[in-house]
Design a protein around this motif. Structure first.
Motif, PDB file in Angstrom:
ATOM      1  N   ARG A 217     -55.881  60.427  31.382  1.00 36.15           N
ATOM      2  CA  ARG A 217     -55.029  60.566  32.566  1.00 36.15           C
ATOM      3  C   ARG A 217     -54.328  59.241  32.881  1.00 36.15           C
ATOM      4  NH1 ARG A 217     -57.037  62.561  38.608  1.00 36.15           N
ATOM      5  NH2 ARG A 217     -54.956  62.596  39.563  1.00 36.15           N
ATOM      6  N   SER A 218     -55.040  58.129  32.743  1.00 41.63           N
ATOM      7  CA  SER A 218     -54.413  56.830  33.001  1.00 41.63           C
ATOM      8  C   SER A 218     -53.354  56.530  31.943  1.00 41.63           C
ATOM      9  CB  SER A 218     -55.468  55.721  33.041  1.00 41.63           C
ATOM     10  OG  SER A 218     -56.054  55.525  31.766  1.00 41.63           O
ATOM     11  N   ASP A 219     -53.614  56.937  30.692  1.00 45.76           N
ATOM     12  CA  ASP A 219     -52.603  56.778  29.641  1.00 45.76           C
ATOM     13  C   ASP A 219     -51.341  57.558  29.997  1.00 45.76           C
ATOM     14  OD1 ASP A 219     -54.179  55.169  28.089  1.00 45.76           O
ATOM     15  OD2 ASP A 219     -54.716  56.693  26.626  1.00 45.76           O
ATOM     16  N   GLN A 220     -51.520  58.791  30.459  1.00 46.44           N
ATOM     17  CA  GLN A 220     -50.377  59.623  30.827  1.00 46.44           C
ATOM     18  C   GLN A 220     -49.557  58.958  31.934  1.00 46.44           C
ATOM     19  OE1 GLN A 220     -49.772  63.344  29.748  1.00 46.44           O
ATOM     20  NE2 GLN A 220     -47.858  62.300  30.238  1.00 46.44           N
ATOM     21  N   ARG A 221     -50.253  58.456  32.941  1.00 50.22           N
ATOM     22  CA  ARG A 221     -49.557  57.856  34.079  1.00 50.22           C
ATOM     23  C   ARG A 221     -48.802  56.591  33.679  1.00 50.22           C
ATOM     24  NH1 ARG A 221     -52.452  56.933  39.935  1.00 50.22           N
ATOM     25  NH2 ARG A 221     -50.887  55.594  40.911  1.00 50.22           N
ATOM     26  N   VAL A 222     -49.440  55.740  32.873  1.00 52.79           N
ATOM     27  CA  VAL A 222     -48.790  54.497  32.465  1.00 52.79           C
ATOM     28  C   VAL A 222     -47.660  54.784  31.480  1.00 52.79           C
ATOM     29  CG1 VAL A 222     -49.150  52.286  31.296  1.00 52.79           C
ATOM     30  CG2 VAL A 222     -50.850  53.126  32.918  1.00 52.79           C
ATOM     31  N   ALA A 223     -47.846  55.780  30.607  1.00 55.48           N
ATOM     32  CA  ALA A 223     -46.776  56.145  29.676  1.00 55.48           C
ATOM     33  C   ALA A 223     -45.535  56.594  30.440  1.00 55.48           C
ATOM     34  CB  ALA A 223     -47.253  57.255  28.737  1.00 55.48           C
ATOM     35  N   GLU A 224     -45.725  57.348  31.485  1.00 52.56           N
ATOM     36  CA  GLU A 224     -44.595  57.792  32.312  1.00 52.56           C
ATOM     37  C   GLU A 224     -43.898  56.595  32.961  1.00 52.56           C
ATOM     38  OE1 GLU A 224     -46.502  60.508  34.940  1.00 52.56           O
ATOM     39  OE2 GLU A 224     -46.644  62.121  33.455  1.00 52.56           O
ATOM     40  N   ARG A 225     -44.701  55.639  33.400  1.00 56.69           N
ATOM     41  CA  ARG A 225     -44.124  54.448  34.039  1.00 56.69           C
ATOM     42  C   ARG A 225     -43.330  53.614  33.021  1.00 56.69           C
ATOM     43  NH1 ARG A 225     -47.329  49.937  37.691  1.00 56.69           N
ATOM     44  NH2 ARG A 225     -45.751  48.315  37.592  1.00 56.69           N
ATOM     45  N   LEU A 226     -43.890  53.406  31.830  1.00 59.59           N
ATOM     46  CA  LEU A 226     -43.197  52.614  30.813  1.00 59.59           C
ATOM     47  C   LEU A 226     -41.932  53.317  30.335  1.00 59.59           C
ATOM     48  CD1 LEU A 226     -46.194  51.320  28.651  1.00 59.59           C
ATOM     49  CD2 LEU A 226     -44.964  50.113  30.466  1.00 59.59           C
ATOM     50  N   ALA A 227     -42.013  54.645  30.196  1.00 62.74           N
ATOM     51  CA  ALA A 227     -40.823  55.399  29.771  1.00 62.74           C
ATOM     52  C   ALA A 227     -39.696  55.241  30.793  1.00 62.74           C
ATOM     53  CB  ALA A 227     -41.188  56.873  29.593  1.00 62.74           C
ATOM     54  N   ALA A 228     -40.054  55.256  32.075  1.00 60.15           N
ATOM     55  CA  ALA A 228     -39.042  55.080  33.128  1.00 60.15           C
ATOM     56  C   ALA A 228     -38.416  53.688  33.044  1.00 60.15           C
ATOM     57  CB  ALA A 228     -39.675  55.299  34.496  1.00 60.15           C
ATOM     58  N   ILE A 229     -39.239  52.666  32.754  1.00 59.01           N
ATOM     59  CA  ILE A 229     -38.724  51.300  32.631  1.00 59.01           C
ATOM     60  C   ILE A 229     -37.741  51.211  31.460  1.00 59.01           C
ATOM     61  CG2 ILE A 229     -39.365  48.927  32.027  1.00 59.01           C
ATOM     62  CD1 ILE A 229     -42.028  49.452  33.507  1.00 59.01           C
ATOM     63  N   ILE A 230     -38.106  51.809  30.338  1.00 58.10           N
ATOM     64  CA  ILE A 230     -37.247  51.781  29.153  1.00 58.10           C
ATOM     65  C   ILE A 230     -35.919  52.457  29.448  1.00 58.10           C
ATOM     66  CG2 ILE A 230     -36.986  52.677  26.804  1.00 58.10           C
ATOM     67  CD1 ILE A 230     -40.052  52.321  26.510  1.00 58.10           C
ATOM     68  N   GLN A 231     -35.977  53.601  30.104  1.00 61.60           N
ATOM     69  CA  GLN A 231     -34.746  54.341  30.420  1.00 61.60           C
ATOM     70  C   GLN A 231     -33.889  53.592  31.440  1.00 61.60           C
ATOM     71  OE1 GLN A 231     -36.563  58.013  31.590  1.00 61.60           O
ATOM     72  NE2 GLN A 231     -37.075  58.599  29.495  1.00 61.60           N
ATOM     73  N   ASP A 232     -34.532  53.000  32.432  1.00 55.27           N
ATOM     74  CA  ASP A 232     -33.776  52.291  33.477  1.00 55.27           C
ATOM     75  C   ASP A 232     -33.102  51.032  32.951  1.00 55.27           C
ATOM     76  OD1 ASP A 232     -34.546  54.231  35.251  1.00 55.27           O
ATOM     77  OD2 ASP A 232     -36.136  53.045  36.189  1.00 55.27           O
ATOM     78  N   MET A 257     -41.845  48.333  22.922  1.00 54.26           N
ATOM     79  CA  MET A 257     -41.260  47.400  23.888  1.00 54.26           C
ATOM     80  C   MET A 257     -41.466  45.964  23.433  1.00 54.26           C
ATOM     81  SD  MET A 257     -42.287  49.244  27.504  1.00 54.26           S
ATOM     82  CE  MET A 257     -41.203  48.220  28.530  1.00 54.26           C
ATOM     83  N   ALA A 258     -42.643  45.669  22.895  1.00 59.16           N
ATOM     84  CA  ALA A 258     -42.918  44.304  22.438  1.00 59.16           C
ATOM     85  C   ALA A 258     -41.981  43.918  21.300  1.00 59.16           C
ATOM     86  CB  ALA A 258     -44.377  44.190  21.995  1.00 59.16           C
ATOM     87  N   GLU A 259     -41.764  44.853  20.360  1.00 64.64           N
ATOM     88  CA  GLU A 259     -40.861  44.567  19.250  1.00 64.64           C
ATOM     89  C   GLU A 259     -39.427  44.394  19.735  1.00 64.64           C
ATOM     90  OE1 GLU A 259     -41.309  47.643  16.388  1.00 64.64           O
ATOM     91  OE2 GLU A 259     -43.399  47.143  15.921  1.00 64.64           O
ATOM     92  N   ALA A 260     -39.025  45.239  20.697  1.00 64.85           N
ATOM     93  CA  ALA A 260     -37.654  45.144  21.211  1.00 64.85           C
ATOM     94  C   ALA A 260     -37.438  43.831  21.953  1.00 64.85           C
ATOM     95  CB  ALA A 260     -37.364  46.329  22.134  1.00 64.85           C
ATOM     96  N   ILE A 261     -38.413  43.478  22.795  1.00 66.17           N
ATOM     97  CA  ILE A 261     -38.297  42.215  23.541  1.00 66.17           C
ATOM     98  C   ILE A 261     -38.347  41.036  22.583  1.00 66.17           C
ATOM     99  CG2 ILE A 261     -39.393  40.738  25.268  1.00 66.17           C
ATOM    100  CD1 ILE A 261     -40.384  43.330  26.620  1.00 66.17           C
ATOM    101  N   GLY A 262     -39.256  41.139  21.598  1.00 66.00           N
ATOM    102  CA  GLY A 262     -39.353  40.071  20.600  1.00 66.00           C
ATOM    103  C   GLY A 262     -38.068  39.923  19.811  1.00 66.00           C
TER     104      GLY A 262
END
Length: 320
Positions: A217-232, A257-262
């Motif tokens: 459940r925590s993975d699901q919640r954080v995945a949703e948050r990271l996906a929103a950051i990527i899209q925004d 995200m780490a590879e993209a930022i790197g």
């Protein structure tokens, strides 16, 4: 991720030492700030994930401890109150740390851990099994099971419909519920020893299912948050963001995200090197001596800069 943080720190140090700020410096500062903010968002998501897991684990132990305490009081098991009180002190301390937002102290506690609480509770439960008759212990196990059931249902419902773990956990839950039915049926026909075995199995299954579901459940919640950051932010990641969000695949999102930022940091480093070379009249040796770039690193970047037509030519001079 760690490498990207280190590169950003070096960029910030260089910018901090600048006296004459050019347009290129300003653009670099803006890009560096954006990447720092992205990294902060990722780390915040991971901290949130850790906090959710810690809080749920403590709650699971609290529900078990409360069930044990009720049974001790109801059946007058005074010889177990000392052990119960010790676990209560541990659990209360953990709850106070969480209430104060000090989740890291739960993990880094040098006196006791969540595993300590688990081991102590199992020891108390083992003593209780020897002190109670089968029916009494069965009812204690079923009481704790019932208290966990609402949270288990809530966690399953929180998973995306596309998350494969939702289906597998629903199947696991049906298995656990079957043990509950078997325990209840055994009680009804006074097969109390059989009931106790089934009840303990049902409780152990519910506790394990709760443990796993908390993490999913925590993975699901954080995945949703990271996906929103990527899209925004429009960050260009090399993975299917929608699929990762639906399946709660935090690891793939973070790696992407780490590879993209790197990659952005690498591009930024080449821009910085081009600027530094210009400041030192294109002299590689002087640039290496005056900056944090070493000679091999400069030569590697020179090849890329030349390939990208960022520099016109490379001249090699031999000293006499």
């Amino acid at each position: 991720m760690v490498e990207a943080i280190g590169d950003l720190e070096r960029e910030i140090d260089e910018l901090d030492n600048e006296i004459d700020i050019s347009k290129e410096d300003s653009e670099l500062a803006a890009e560096t700030a954006r990447r720092v903010e992205l990294l902060y968002d990722v780390l915040s998501g991971l901290r949130e994930q850790q906090a959710l897991i810690i809080e749920a684990d403590i709650e699971r132990y609290r529900l078990w401890l409360d069930g044990v305490s009720r049974a001790i009081r109801k059946h007058g098991l005074d010889e177990l109150t000392g052990d119960r009180d010790e676990v209560e002190r541990y659990c209360s301390t953990m709850e106070k740390l969480v209430d104060g937002g000090r989740h890291e102290r739960v993990i880094n506690n040098d006196r006791f851990t969540l595993a300590t609480i688990d081991n102590k509770l199992r020891a108390v439960d083992e003593k209780m099994r020897r002190s109670l008759d089968h029916e009494a212990h069965t009812r204690m196990c079923l009481g704790v099971y019932e208290s966990l059931l609402d949270e288990i249902h809530e966690s399953v419902a929180a998973l995306s419909e596309e998350n494969p773990r939702r289906t597998s956990h629903a199947s696991d839950l049906r298995t656990v519920k079957q043990h509950l039915k078997d325990a209840t049926a055994a009680l009804d026909r006074d097969a109390n020893e059989k009931a106790a075995v089934e009840a303990r199995t049902a409780l152990a299954g519910a506790q394990m299912l709760h443990y796993v579901l908390v993490r999913d459940r925590s993975d699901q919640r954080v995945a949703e948050r990271l996906a929103a950051i990527i899209q925004d932010t429009g960050l260009n990641v090399d993975c299917d963001v929608s699929d990762c969000e639906a399946s709660g695949d935090v690891t793939t999102l973070i790696n992407g995200m780490a590879e993209a930022i790197g990659g952005e940091v690498k591009l930024s480093k080449e821009a910085r090197l081009r600027k530094l070379l210009s400041e030192h009249d294109g002299d590689v040796i002087r640039t290496a001596e005056a900056t944090d770039f070493d000679l091999p690193s400069i030569l590697d970047h020179l090849e890329q800069l030349y390939s990208d037509d960022q520099i016109d030519k490379i001249v090699i001079e031999f000293s006499t």
